[in-house]
Design a protein around this motif. Structure first.
Motif, short mmCIF file in Angstrom:
data_model
loop_
_atom_site.label_atom_id
_atom_site.label_comp_id
_atom_site.label_asym_id
_atom_site.label_seq_id
_atom_site.Cartn_x
_atom_site.Cartn_y
_atom_site.Cartn_z
N ASN A 184 0.80 -1.22 0.00
CA ASN A 184 0.00 0.00 0.00
C ASN A 184 0.84 1.27 0.00
O ASN A 184 0.32 2.35 0.29
CB ASN A 184 -0.92 0.00 1.22
N LYS A 185 2.10 1.17 -0.35
CA LYS A 185 2.99 2.34 -0.27
C LYS A 185 2.64 3.45 -1.26
O LYS A 185 2.94 4.61 -1.02
CB LYS A 185 4.44 1.92 -0.47
N ASP A 186 1.99 3.12 -2.37
CA ASP A 186 1.68 4.13 -3.39
C ASP A 186 0.29 4.75 -3.23
O ASP A 186 -0.13 5.52 -4.08
CB ASP A 186 1.80 3.51 -4.78
N GLU A 187 -0.38 4.44 -2.14
CA GLU A 187 -1.73 4.97 -1.91
C GLU A 187 -1.66 6.47 -1.63
O GLU A 187 -0.86 6.92 -0.81
CB GLU A 187 -2.39 4.25 -0.73
N LYS A 188 -2.48 7.26 -2.33
CA LYS A 188 -2.46 8.71 -2.18
C LYS A 188 -3.76 9.27 -1.60
O LYS A 188 -3.78 10.40 -1.13
CB LYS A 188 -2.24 9.38 -3.55
N ASP A 189 -4.84 8.50 -1.61
CA ASP A 189 -6.14 8.96 -1.13
C ASP A 189 -6.12 9.08 0.40
O ASP A 189 -5.98 8.07 1.09
CB ASP A 189 -7.22 7.99 -1.58
N PRO A 190 -6.26 10.30 0.94
CA PRO A 190 -6.19 10.49 2.39
C PRO A 190 -7.27 9.72 3.16
O PRO A 190 -7.00 9.22 4.26
CB PRO A 190 -6.39 11.99 2.59
#
Length: 82
Positions: A39-45
């Protein structure tokens, strides 16, 4: 606190709790690292907040499991003959 700091703190806490894992610390660390890297590339807060909340839930569950293990051990020691 920023989400990045909270995620790092969550990771460190989980690593610390993994020291008593029944299958060993290395097994726990590899699985934990894999879950965080997935999940390191997750950008959705909002999604990150949900993941942090889930991680906090996992911490509570691990603490409960360890306390139950301790309770059962003490119970076996002191109520063995009855």
């Amino acid at each position: 606190m920023s989400q990045r700091i909270r995620v790092t703190e969550l990771y460190k806490t989980l690593l610390h709790l993994g020291k008593d894992w029944p299958k060993g610390y290395d097994f726990f660390r590899k699985r934990l690292h894999g879950a965080f890297m997935k999940n390191k590339d997750e950008k959705d807060p909002e999604k990150i907040e949900k993941m942090i909340a889930h991680g906090q839930y996992i911490i509570k569950e691990l603490e409960t499991l360890y306390m139950l293990k301790k309770y059962r051990t003490l119970k076996r020691r002191y109520y063995k003959d009855q």
